[in-house]
Design a protein around this motif. Structure first.
Motif, PDB file in Angstrom:
ATOM      1  N   HIS A  50      64.057  12.890  34.961  1.00 45.57           N
ATOM      2  CA  HIS A  50      62.636  13.186  35.132  1.00 45.57           C
ATOM      3  C   HIS A  50      62.229  12.943  36.578  1.00 45.57           C
ATOM      4  N   VAL A  51      61.465  13.863  37.143  1.00 49.86           N
ATOM      5  CA  VAL A  51      60.834  13.656  38.444  1.00 49.86           C
ATOM      6  C   VAL A  51      59.399  13.231  38.161  1.00 49.86           C
ATOM      7  N   ALA A  52      59.035  12.032  38.604  1.00 49.39           N
ATOM      8  CA  ALA A  52      57.715  11.459  38.320  1.00 49.39           C
ATOM      9  C   ALA A  52      56.686  12.004  39.317  1.00 49.39           C
ATOM     10  N   PRO A  66      59.456   9.979  42.715  1.00 44.57           N
ATOM     11  CA  PRO A  66      60.648   9.274  42.233  1.00 44.57           C
ATOM     12  C   PRO A  66      61.444  10.108  41.226  1.00 44.57           C
ATOM     13  N   VAL A  67      62.752   9.957  41.296  1.00 40.58           N
ATOM     14  CA  VAL A  67      63.653  10.555  40.314  1.00 40.58           C
ATOM     15  C   VAL A  67      64.069   9.439  39.367  1.00 40.58           C
ATOM     16  N   VAL A  68      63.839   9.639  38.068  1.00 42.51           N
ATOM     17  CA  VAL A  68      64.144   8.632  37.059  1.00 42.51           C
ATOM     18  C   VAL A  68      65.206   9.204  36.115  1.00 42.51           C
ATOM     19  N   VAL A  69      66.288   8.461  35.940  1.00 42.47           N
ATOM     20  CA  VAL A  69      67.370   8.891  35.052  1.00 42.47           C
ATOM     21  C   VAL A  69      67.648   7.797  34.041  1.00 42.47           C
ATOM     22  N   ASP A  70      67.756   8.169  32.760  1.00 41.85           N
ATOM     23  CA  ASP A  70      68.143   7.247  31.708  1.00 41.85           C
ATOM     24  C   ASP A  70      69.589   7.519  31.335  1.00 41.85           C
ATOM     25  N   TYR A  71      70.382   6.463  31.306  1.00 44.30           N
ATOM     26  CA  TYR A  71      71.794   6.554  30.937  1.00 44.30           C
ATOM     27  C   TYR A  71      72.022   5.780  29.644  1.00 44.30           C
ATOM     28  N   THR A  72      72.980   6.204  28.828  1.00 50.98           N
ATOM     29  CA  THR A  72      73.366   5.449  27.635  1.00 50.98           C
ATOM     30  C   THR A  72      74.385   4.398  28.038  1.00 50.98           C
ATOM     31  N   TYR A  73      74.537   3.405  27.196  1.00 53.71           N
ATOM     32  CA  TYR A  73      75.548   2.354  27.430  1.00 53.71           C
ATOM     33  C   TYR A  73      76.872   2.774  26.867  1.00 53.71           C
TER      34      TYR A  73
END
Length: 73
Positions: A50-52, A66-73
């Motif tokens: 996502h770009v905020a 800001p560039v926001v990235v969600d990663y899995t574990y």
């Protein structure tokens, strides 16, 4: 790997920077100059990208978003 391209494909944007001239922000005529880079193994774990971007020009805190990235574990 460029996480944004892996997540969105080879498309224009999403932009992370807009010039202060020519109403670039209002016209969403920007550049992709902020990135998340990852190894191929980590890029496989991207869940969201996502770009905020601020909702309006007068709500911006910077000419970058800001560039926001969600990663899995």
């Amino acid at each position: 790997m460029d996480v944004g391209r892996r997540f969105h494909g080879e498309v224009d944007g999403p932009y992370t920077w807009w010039s202060m001239r020519g109403k670039a922000f209002d016209n969403d005529s920007g550049w992709r100059i902020d990135y998340h880079l990852a190894t191929p193994a980590l890029a496989e774990r991207v869940q969201a990208y996502h770009v905020a971007r601020a909702a309006a020009y007068d709500q911006r805190w910077s000419d970058h978003a800001p560039v926001v990235v969600d990663y899995t574990y």
